[in-house]
Design an enzyme around this catalytic site. Structure first.
Site, mmCIF file in Angstrom:
data_model
loop_
_atom_site.group_PDB
_atom_site.id
_atom_site.type_symbol
_atom_site.label_atom_id
_atom_site.label_comp_id
_atom_site.label_asym_id
_atom_site.label_seq_id
_atom_site.Cartn_x
_atom_site.Cartn_y
_atom_site.Cartn_z
ATOM 1 N N HIS A 90 1.610 -3.551 3.010
ATOM 2 C CA HIS A 90 0.088 -3.903 3.513
ATOM 3 C C HIS A 90 -0.381 -4.308 2.046
ATOM 4 C CE1 HIS A 90 0.355 -0.076 0.440
ATOM 5 N NE2 HIS A 90 0.804 0.118 0.780
ATOM 6 N N CYS A 120 5.100 3.599 1.173
ATOM 7 C CA CYS A 120 5.392 1.864 2.135
ATOM 8 C C CYS A 120 5.609 0.282 1.062
ATOM 9 C CB CYS A 120 3.604 1.778 2.158
ATOM 10 S SG CYS A 120 3.125 3.126 3.219
#
Length: 217
Positions: free
Chosen positions: A177, A193
């Protein structure tokens, strides 16, 4: 020895990415209400950003020169048997994301953020299962347990820790992301992440498909 905190070292790192065909565009950090990457509450400063991200967001044992030297173009063949649907390689050591299109006409190399500690790090093969523009964010149960003061939900916008675009992986809670806090890129600064500059995650959003192969090493 310069630490990743050193502004010259950071500029050199970004310049290196440009040399291999990547435009490392750094936008100003935007205020966030929470800092899900570091597990630290944001302190009150002008603009609302964490005063010194480097204090808690880099590995003090890592040599920045080693990181720079390993940030280089790679060939896909040692890592994938084919390029069906395209392929993403995330190298946690060099903190870099490599992308190859299925027809091999496109190759991208971008700097990333990576998990802050081994217990939050997952490696192996997965794939993109969903693509989202303007993602919302919610803490995982473990994040909420560690940080009960965090909100249960953050909608799309400048306070969202997932930035402008997100790619859902088949592993639960794992994403590739963007981020509005550009200081996180190139550092160990996430809860698991992989983070990219918003300019770069938009490119990855446009290039990838549901089913794109992903390998974290």
């Amino acid at each position: 020895m310069k630490t990743p905190n050193n502004p010259v070292s950071r500029r050199t790192f970004l310049t290196t990415s440009v040399a291999v065909g990547t435009a490392a565009l750094a936008a100003p950090a935007i205020a966030q209400q929470i800092d899900p990457y570091t597990g630290q509450p944001l302190m009150g400063t002008a603009g609302g950003a964490t005063p010194d991200a480097g204090m808690v967001q880099y590995d003090s044992n890592a040599n920045s020169r080693h990181n720079i030297s390993s940030f280089r173009a790679q060939d896909w063949r040692p890592y994938f048997s084919d390029l069906k649907n395209g392929a993403i390689l995330v190298d946690l050591t060099s903190r870099a994301l490599h992308y190859w299109s299925e027809d091999q006409s496109v190759y991208k190399l971008f700097p990333t953020s990576v998990p802050v500690s081994p217990d939050l790090t997952r490696t192996g093969r997965t794939e993109i299962i969903k693509k989202v523009v303007g993602p919302s964010w919610a803490p995982t149960p473990e994040m909420k347990k560690r940080n009960p003061e965090w909100p249960d939900f953050v909608g799309p916008g400048p306070d969202n820790p997932l930035g402008t675009h997100a790619l859902w992986l088949s592993w639960q809670y794992y994403r590739i992301h963007g981020t509005h806090d550009t200081r996180k890129i190139g550092r160990k600064s996430s809860n698991g992440c992989i983070g990219l500059y918003n300019e770069h995650i938009k490119q990855m959003y446009d290039l990838t498909t549901v089913g794109t192969q992903v390998l974290l090493i």
